[in-house]
Design an enzyme around this catalytic site. Structure first.
Site, mmCIF file in Angstrom:
data_model
loop_
_atom_site.group_PDB
_atom_site.id
_atom_site.type_symbol
_atom_site.label_atom_id
_atom_site.label_comp_id
_atom_site.label_asym_id
_atom_site.label_seq_id
_atom_site.Cartn_x
_atom_site.Cartn_y
_atom_site.Cartn_z
ATOM 1 N N ARG A 88 0.836 -1.200 0.000
ATOM 2 C CA ARG A 88 0.000 0.000 0.000
ATOM 3 C C ARG A 88 0.873 1.254 0.000
ATOM 4 O O ARG A 88 0.518 2.277 -0.557
ATOM 5 C CB ARG A 88 -0.913 0.009 1.234
ATOM 6 C CG ARG A 88 -1.934 -1.133 1.243
ATOM 7 C CD ARG A 88 -2.680 -1.167 2.564
ATOM 8 N NE ARG A 88 -3.713 -2.202 2.629
ATOM 9 C CZ ARG A 88 -3.505 -3.433 3.085
ATOM 10 N NH1 ARG A 88 -2.306 -3.807 3.489
ATOM 11 N NH2 ARG A 88 -4.514 -4.290 3.132
ATOM 12 N N ASP A 148 -10.316 -4.528 8.200
ATOM 13 C CA ASP A 148 -9.403 -5.565 8.700
ATOM 14 C C ASP A 148 -10.082 -6.417 9.777
ATOM 15 O O ASP A 148 -9.865 -7.626 9.860
ATOM 16 C CB ASP A 148 -8.113 -4.920 9.247
ATOM 17 C CG ASP A 148 -7.378 -4.126 8.172
ATOM 18 O OD1 ASP A 148 -7.504 -4.484 6.989
ATOM 19 O OD2 ASP A 148 -6.698 -3.144 8.515
ATOM 20 N N ARG A 151 -12.336 -8.880 8.131
ATOM 21 C CA ARG A 151 -11.525 -9.990 7.589
ATOM 22 C C ARG A 151 -11.061 -10.915 8.705
ATOM 23 O O ARG A 151 -10.998 -12.142 8.538
ATOM 24 C CB ARG A 151 -10.324 -9.415 6.813
ATOM 25 C CG ARG A 151 -10.751 -8.794 5.489
ATOM 26 C CD ARG A 151 -9.598 -8.157 4.743
ATOM 27 N NE ARG A 151 -10.037 -7.742 3.405
ATOM 28 C CZ ARG A 151 -9.422 -6.818 2.677
ATOM 29 N NH1 ARG A 151 -8.351 -6.197 3.144
ATOM 30 N NH2 ARG A 151 -9.861 -6.503 1.471
ATOM 31 N N HIS A 175 -2.795 0.355 8.928
ATOM 32 C CA HIS A 175 -3.467 -0.438 7.886
ATOM 33 C C HIS A 175 -2.431 -0.861 6.839
ATOM 34 O O HIS A 175 -2.367 -0.317 5.742
ATOM 35 C CB HIS A 175 -4.590 0.401 7.259
ATOM 36 C CG HIS A 175 -5.322 -0.315 6.174
ATOM 37 N ND1 HIS A 175 -6.005 -1.492 6.383
ATOM 38 C CD2 HIS A 175 -5.481 -0.027 4.855
ATOM 39 C CE1 HIS A 175 -6.547 -1.883 5.238
ATOM 40 N NE2 HIS A 175 -6.237 -1.023 4.302
HETATM 41 P P1 NAI Z 1 -10.148 2.310 -8.785
HETATM 42 O O1 NAI Z 1 -9.016 2.524 -9.710
HETATM 43 O O2 NAI Z 1 -11.174 1.293 -9.138
HETATM 44 O O3 NAI Z 1 -10.922 3.701 -8.549
HETATM 45 C C1 NAI Z 1 -10.269 4.882 -8.272
HETATM 46 C C2 NAI Z 1 -11.031 6.001 -8.959
HETATM 47 O O4 NAI Z 1 -10.462 7.250 -8.567
HETATM 48 C C3 NAI Z 1 -10.958 5.930 -10.495
HETATM 49 O O5 NAI Z 1 -12.261 5.842 -11.054
HETATM 50 C C4 NAI Z 1 -10.246 7.227 -10.885
HETATM 51 O O6 NAI Z 1 -10.721 7.777 -12.100
HETATM 52 C C5 NAI Z 1 -10.587 8.119 -9.689
HETATM 53 N N1 NAI Z 1 -9.696 9.257 -9.538
HETATM 54 C C6 NAI Z 1 -8.354 9.314 -9.696
HETATM 55 N N2 NAI Z 1 -7.913 10.564 -9.469
HETATM 56 C C7 NAI Z 1 -8.982 11.309 -9.156
HETATM 57 C C8 NAI Z 1 -9.168 12.678 -8.826
HETATM 58 N N3 NAI Z 1 -8.137 13.528 -8.740
HETATM 59 N N4 NAI Z 1 -10.423 13.106 -8.569
HETATM 60 C C9 NAI Z 1 -11.473 12.270 -8.635
HETATM 61 N N5 NAI Z 1 -11.363 10.959 -8.955
HETATM 62 C C10 NAI Z 1 -10.136 10.485 -9.213
HETATM 63 O O7 NAI Z 1 -9.508 1.995 -7.350
HETATM 64 P P2 NAI Z 1 -10.243 1.314 -6.086
HETATM 65 O O8 NAI Z 1 -10.045 -0.145 -6.131
HETATM 66 O O9 NAI Z 1 -11.613 1.874 -5.982
HETATM 67 O O10 NAI Z 1 -9.326 1.862 -4.889
HETATM 68 C C11 NAI Z 1 -9.330 3.230 -4.548
HETATM 69 C C12 NAI Z 1 -8.326 3.510 -3.442
HETATM 70 O O11 NAI Z 1 -8.777 2.925 -2.232
HETATM 71 C C13 NAI Z 1 -6.921 2.953 -3.689
HETATM 72 O O12 NAI Z 1 -5.949 3.858 -3.235
HETATM 73 C C14 NAI Z 1 -6.895 1.698 -2.835
HETATM 74 O O13 NAI Z 1 -5.593 1.318 -2.480
HETATM 75 C C15 NAI Z 1 -7.710 2.162 -1.664
HETATM 76 N N6 NAI Z 1 -8.288 1.105 -0.851
HETATM 77 C C16 NAI Z 1 -8.261 1.289 0.505
HETATM 78 C C17 NAI Z 1 -8.817 0.366 1.359
HETATM 79 C C18 NAI Z 1 -8.785 0.617 2.835
HETATM 80 O O14 NAI Z 1 -9.093 -0.296 3.597
HETATM 81 N N7 NAI Z 1 -8.441 1.807 3.292
HETATM 82 C C19 NAI Z 1 -9.434 -0.877 0.832
HETATM 83 C C20 NAI Z 1 -9.451 -0.956 -0.605
HETATM 84 C C21 NAI Z 1 -8.889 0.010 -1.407
#
Ligand code: NAI
Length: 306
Positions: A88, A148, A151, A175
């Site tokens: 991450r 977490d 899970r 995390h």
């Molecule tokens: P994804 O790639 O499916 O979606 C991310 C979206 O953000 C995309 O549609 C993209 O166009 C948009 N985006 C990028 N820059 C942007 C901006 N400046 N303004 C508005 N939209 C923008 O990724 P996903 O799978 O949805 O993951 C998103 C984030 O969440 C990642 O950083 C991932 O690592 C994190 N994550 C965190 C978790 C946690 O437990 N905290 C769990 C799962 C994911």
């Protein structure tokens, strides 16, 4: 209750879907930088309303923050997710810039909002929002421990060969694969310590499987997971919207709690209409305290990259 979700990707859309299905918010605004993407996701989700029986209005917008005005809660999922083999922490370069811009845009139109940070590396991204905005500390909440812990409960139920609803357990700390601390000592099955049912060796396997829970899914899916992250965020938004005062482990800014300062780290908090209503102090044993120290050291090292 108006909720804005920035990032209409896998996690953002899943989160919007769960919020809508639970039907506690009047409006969900999905915002994405990709032209037409949030509009498409919102329209698709709205076409499930009559099937799933919700009245929440979901709208999609491309980068026009004026449409997010007066949001009670804003969720930041924008940024890149990890690919198999990545940590991450490797996402910091791109995601820090995105999270900083997005949080400042959100606050311009919703100065009273509560922000839930999801983008990774999440503890550092939550810390960045604290450092770069003037929102009070109770209004910046990192989502990690809720996922977490879900899970952890899944792995505990699997080991116990019983229903997940019988199981309780919590994951605190950072995390990350190395930073999270599944509190096996305090995990229970119907109120009875799980150590009554599982050997120390089996409990250790549960602990290790929990810590690599995200990486296991990333390997299987080719990208990071979305259902459980979306459900975890929606449960936190619901606790705030409905002022339930439920306890979730969340990344909170610590000012002396658990012996730490100037860091966002996963600790149990009470969630309600003010965001973090209270940081809950649980008594850790010496081994858990030492693991928490190591976890904080890891998060601070990533914060230093900002
Ligand atoms: P994804 O790639 O499916 O979606 C991310 C979206 O953000 C995309 O549609 C993209 O166009 C948009 N985006 C990028 N820059 C942007 C901006 N400046 N303004 C508005 N939209 C923008 O990724 P996903 O799978 O949805 O993951 C998103 C984030 O969440 C990642 O950083 C991932 O690592 C994190 N994550 C965190 C978790 C946690 O437990 N905290 C769990 C799962 C994911």
């Amino acid at each position: 209750m108006k909720v804005t979700v920035v990032g209409a990707g896998a996690v953002g859309a899943s989160c919007a879907e769960y919020i809508a299905i639970k039907d506690f918010a009047s409006e969900v605004v999905l915002l994405d930088i990709k032209e037409g993407y949030a509009e498409g996701k919102a329209m698709d989700l709205m076409q499930t309303a009559s099937l799933n029986g919700f009245d929440t209005k979901i709208t999609g917008i491309t980068n026009d923050y004026s449409k997010t005005a007066n949001s009670d809660v804003c969720v930041i999922t924008s940024g890149i997710p990890r690919k198999p083999g990545m940590t991450r922490e490797e996402l910091i370069g791109i995601n820090a810039g995105i999270v900083k811009t997005v949080s400042s845009n959100l606050i311009e139109f919703s100065p009273e909002t509560i922000i839930i940070v999801v983008s990774n590396p999440m503890d550092t991204m939550a810390y960045l929002v604290h450092k770069s905005t003037s929102l009070p500390k109770n209004k910046i909440i990192g989502m990690g421990g809720a996922l977490d812990s879900a899970r952890f409960k899944y792995r505990l139920a699997e080991a116990l060969q019983g229903p997940i609803s019988d199981v309780d357990g919590m994951v605190i700390g950072g995390h990350s694969d190395t930073g999270m601390i599944p509190l096996t000592r305090l995990a229970t099955r119907n109120g009875v310590p799980v150590s009554e049912f599982l050997s120390a060796e089996r409990l250790n396997e549960v602990l290790e499987a929990t810590k690599v829970g995200g990486a296991t899914l990333t390997k299987l899916l080719g990208t990071s997971a979305w259902y459980a992250p979306g459900a975890a965020v929606s449960a936190m938004v619901q606790a705030i919207a409905c002022d339930t005062k439920k306890v979730f482990p969340c990344s909170a800014l610590l000012e002396g709690e658990y012996g730490f300062n100037d860091i966002c780290l996963g600790v149990p908090v009470v969630l309600g209409k003010n965001g973090i209503e209270e940081i809950v102090k649980i008594t850790l044993n010496d081994a858990e305290k030492a693991t928490m120290q190591e976890s904080a050291k890891g998060v601070k090292a990533v914060n230093d990259l900002l």
